[in-house]
Design an enzyme around this catalytic site. Structure first.
Site, PDB file in Angstrom:
ATOM      1  N   ALA A  46       0.836  -1.204   0.000  1.00 26.00           N
ATOM      2  CA  ALA A  46       0.000   0.000   0.000  1.00 26.00           C
ATOM      3  C   ALA A  46       0.873   1.257   0.000  1.00 26.00           C
ATOM      4  CB  ALA A  46      -0.936  -0.026   1.207  1.00 26.00           C
ATOM      5  N   ASN A 186      17.591  -3.624  -0.307  1.00 27.27           N
ATOM      6  CA  ASN A 186      18.554  -2.853   0.479  1.00 27.27           C
ATOM      7  C   ASN A 186      19.781  -3.741   0.712  1.00 27.27           C
ATOM      8  OD1 ASN A 186      18.076  -4.505   2.730  1.00 27.27           O
ATOM      9  ND2 ASN A 186      16.579  -3.090   3.614  1.00 27.27           N
ATOM     10  N   LEU A 217      20.789   2.345  -0.460  1.00 29.60           N
ATOM     11  CA  LEU A 217      21.890   2.417   0.497  1.00 29.60           C
ATOM     12  C   LEU A 217      21.633   3.467   1.579  1.00 29.60           C
ATOM     13  CD1 LEU A 217      24.704   2.391  -2.241  1.00 29.60           C
ATOM     14  CD2 LEU A 217      24.091   0.463  -0.765  1.00 29.60           C
ATOM     15  N   ARG A 220      23.346   6.969   1.730  1.00 31.72           N
ATOM     16  CA  ARG A 220      24.348   6.959   0.637  1.00 31.72           C
ATOM     17  C   ARG A 220      23.687   6.829  -0.733  1.00 31.72           C
ATOM     18  NH1 ARG A 220      27.266   2.323   1.352  1.00 31.72           N
ATOM     19  NH2 ARG A 220      25.828   1.649   2.958  1.00 31.72           N
ATOM     20  N   GLY A 221      22.372   6.939  -0.798  1.00 32.43           N
ATOM     21  CA  GLY A 221      21.704   6.924  -2.101  1.00 32.43           C
ATOM     22  C   GLY A 221      21.396   5.520  -2.582  1.00 32.43           C
ATOM     23  N   ASP A 248       9.798   2.096   0.510  1.00 34.22           N
ATOM     24  CA  ASP A 248       8.548   1.899  -0.251  1.00 34.22           C
ATOM     25  C   ASP A 248       8.269   3.108  -1.135  1.00 34.22           C
ATOM     26  OD1 ASP A 248       8.231  -0.499   1.096  1.00 34.22           O
ATOM     27  OD2 ASP A 248       7.076   0.440   2.700  1.00 34.22           O
ATOM     28  N   GLY A 283       5.747   8.493  10.026  1.00 34.91           N
ATOM     29  CA  GLY A 283       4.728   7.653   9.394  1.00 34.91           C
ATOM     30  C   GLY A 283       5.189   7.081   8.080  1.00 34.91           C
TER      31      GLY A 283
HETATM   32  O1  RIB Z   1       8.251  -0.737   4.832  1.00 35.47           O
HETATM   33  C1  RIB Z   1       7.523  -0.176   5.893  1.00 35.47           C
HETATM   34  C2  RIB Z   1       6.285  -0.971   6.116  1.00 35.47           C
HETATM   35  O2  RIB Z   1       6.661  -2.271   6.523  1.00 35.47           O
HETATM   36  C3  RIB Z   1       5.392  -0.457   7.224  1.00 35.47           C
HETATM   37  O3  RIB Z   1       4.440   0.471   6.770  1.00 35.47           O
HETATM   38  C4  RIB Z   1       4.803  -1.726   7.800  1.00 35.47           C
HETATM   39  O4  RIB Z   1       3.435  -1.836   7.647  1.00 35.47           O
HETATM   40  C5  RIB Z   1       5.538  -2.871   7.149  1.00 35.47           C
HETATM   41  O5  RIB Z   1       4.813  -3.440   6.123  1.00 35.47           O
END
Ligand code: RIB
Length: 305
Positions: A46, A186, A217, A220-221, A248, A283
């Site tokens: 999500a 990663n 990284l 470090r990009g 994400d 968050g």
């Molecule tokens: O990558 C971060 C996410 O990992 C968090 O939002 C948590 O829900 C887990 O899925």
């Protein structure tokens, strides 16, 4: 920047994140007093869908499962608010996924995920398969069952790209790796795949089995390792508040920029700036920047090289 956009479909997890701020990440057997607790929209899938949608216009669908509960309403509101399409989200008899997250004063985190409805995504419905087949870029992570990730990759149309964010770490069967156009990992996830090598050498090893590898990284990009070239993309310097979901954001924005026609290095540059901005805010989905914010950061602070 090309304006011809194809659809992004993100297949994966959605969680309500229960986030405790702590002075440091507790060790085994240790009890710590938190300074605050908050609930927010999260889940790697999500979060990536929100990242792709906020990147500016690539129509983005989320494919996953939510429970029939109040947590699902929180997630729907966050995803819809970002412009993510939800008609391929199904209702599970299991509760919506939950992540228990500790975030330390220096912004690091430790996460425990209770899969719930995400673990119940054991197959894809005809609607979900149809939606995947419309995508120019299909994205998945590993918080839903691996056979479903493979089925999603195999359901994409010819010419569509499959981006796999191999998080959390898990052994990856050759059958899945063969489908991967871009593997995003990663350093820790890469070391789990190829132990004992520096990131570039390890990524080169994996490159024999996937189209390209992007190694994030942190400050470090990232490293973009393609058959013909390796490119280091620098990170924007930022004040770290909370690293949750930064990877994400990177993946979602990268997918959206690929869908918009950017090459992988340029897409990674956009992802890198967006990921950096995300760590400046608390968050996961709440921290994902808009396209305008990312553009401004690139203009003001300069291009990551
Ligand atoms: O990558 C971060 C996410 O990992 C968090 O939002 C948590 O829900 C887990 O899925």
């Amino acid at each position: 920047m090309s304006e011809e956009r194809s659809v992004v479909v993100v297949v994966g997890s959605a969680n309500v994140d229960v986030v405790a701020r702590v002075p440091r990440i507790p060790g085994p057997g240790e009890t710590l007093l938190a300074t605050s607790v908050a609930r927010g929209a999260g889940g790697k899938g999500a979060n990536q869908a929100v990242g792709a949608a906020r990147a500016g216009g690539a129509p983005t669908w989320f494919v996953g499962r939510l429970g029939d509960d109040g947590d699902a309403a929180l997630l729907r509101a966050s995803l819809l608010g970002a412009g993510v399409e939800l008609d391929a989200v199904e209702i599970s008899s299991e509760p919506t996924g939950t992540a228990l997250i500790s975030v330390s004063d220096d912004g690091e985190n430790a996460i425990v995920v209770v899969g719930g409805a995400n673990a119940d995504l054991t197959s894809l419905s005809p609607t979900q398969l149809e939606r995947i087949a419309t995508a120019g870029v299909v994205v998945a992570q590993l918080e839903v069952p691996l056979p479903t990730v493979l089925a999603a990759a195999q359901a994409r149309r010819p010419g569509a790209s499959f981006v796999l964010n191999a998080a959390p770490s898990a052994p990856l069967p050759d059958e899945l790796l063969r489908e991967v156009d871009v593997l995003v990992v990663n350093e820790h996830e890469l070391a789990d795949l190829v132990p004992g090598l520096e990131p570039e050498a390890a990524a080169q090893r994996v490159l024999g089995r996937v189209g390209a590898v992007v190694v994030t990284l942190g400050s470090r990009g990232c490293l973009v390792v393609e058959q013909e070239r390796t490119t280091q993309v620098a990170a924007l310097p930022v004040a770290v508040v909370d690293t949750t979901g930064a990877g994400d954001t990177f993946c979602g924005v990268l997918a959206a920029r690929l869908a918009a026609g950017d090459d992988l290095v340029e897409a990674a540059r956009w992802g890198s700036v967006a990921g950096a901005l995300a760590v400046e805010r608390p968050g996961a989905q709440d921290a994902v920047p808009t396209a305008a914010e990312v553009r401004e950061a690139r203009n003001v602070q300069g291009e990551p090289s």
